[in-house]
Design an enzyme around this catalytic site. Structure first.
Site, PDB file in Angstrom:
ATOM      1  N   TYR A  98       0.979  -1.018   0.233  1.00 60.84           N
ATOM      2  CA  TYR A  98       0.273   0.106  -0.172  1.00 60.84           C
ATOM      3  C   TYR A  98       0.641   1.016   0.350  1.00 60.84           C
ATOM      4  O   TYR A  98       0.392   2.494  -1.196  1.00 60.84           O
ATOM      5  CB  TYR A  98      -0.838   0.223   1.205  1.00 60.84           C
ATOM      6  N   HIS A 120       1.375   3.712  -3.174  1.00 62.03           N
ATOM      7  CA  HIS A 120       1.275   5.171  -2.941  1.00 62.03           C
ATOM      8  C   HIS A 120       1.825   6.394  -2.880  1.00 62.03           C
ATOM      9  O   HIS A 120       1.730   7.423  -3.398  1.00 62.03           O
ATOM     10  CB  HIS A 120      -0.285   5.829  -1.469  1.00 62.03           C
ATOM     11  N   TYR A 122      -8.489  15.405  -3.057  1.00 54.62           N
ATOM     12  CA  TYR A 122      -7.841  14.028  -2.748  1.00 54.62           C
ATOM     13  C   TYR A 122      -6.891  13.625  -2.149  1.00 54.62           C
ATOM     14  O   TYR A 122      -5.558  14.606  -1.809  1.00 54.62           O
ATOM     15  CB  TYR A 122      -8.341  12.549  -3.934  1.00 54.62           C
TER      16      TYR A 122
END
Length: 79
Positions: free
Chosen positions: A18, A22, A41
Site C-alpha cells: 500500500y 501510494h 483527494y
C-alpha cells in the site's frame, strides 16, 4: 461540490505494498481521478491501528457513473 470520505482498515501484511503504491502513484491515475470530477483527494494512514482515512471533493453530478468509469479504466485496474 460535495465533500466525501471513507475509512478503511488495512491488513498489516498489505501495508508495505500500500505504501509503495501510494508513494509512486502513476501520473495517469491522478489524471483519471481528476477526469472523474474528484478534486483535493487526500489520504491519511493512522498507525499502528492501520486505519486509512480518505477525503475528496466531488465536483460532478453523477458520482455512481463517474465511479463506474473509474472502475473500467485499464490503468486504474493495473495500478
Amino acid at each position: 461540490m460535495e465533500r466525501m470520505a471513507f475509512v478503511l482498515g488495512i491488513k498489516p501484511e498489505a501495508l508495505p505494498e500500500y505504501k509503495r503504491l501510494h508513494r509512486e502513484t502513476w501520473p495517469e491515475v491522478i489524471e483519471i481521478i481528476s477526469a472523474a470530477n474528484i478534486r483535493n483527494y487526500s489520504i491519511f494512514l493512522k498507525e499502528p491501528e492501520n486505519l486509512l482515512f480518505a477525503y475528496w471533493e466531488y465536483h460532478g453530478t453523477d458520482f455512481a457513473a463517474d465511479q463506474a468509469k473509474l472502475a473500467k479504466e485499464p490503468r486504474m485496474q493495473d495500478w
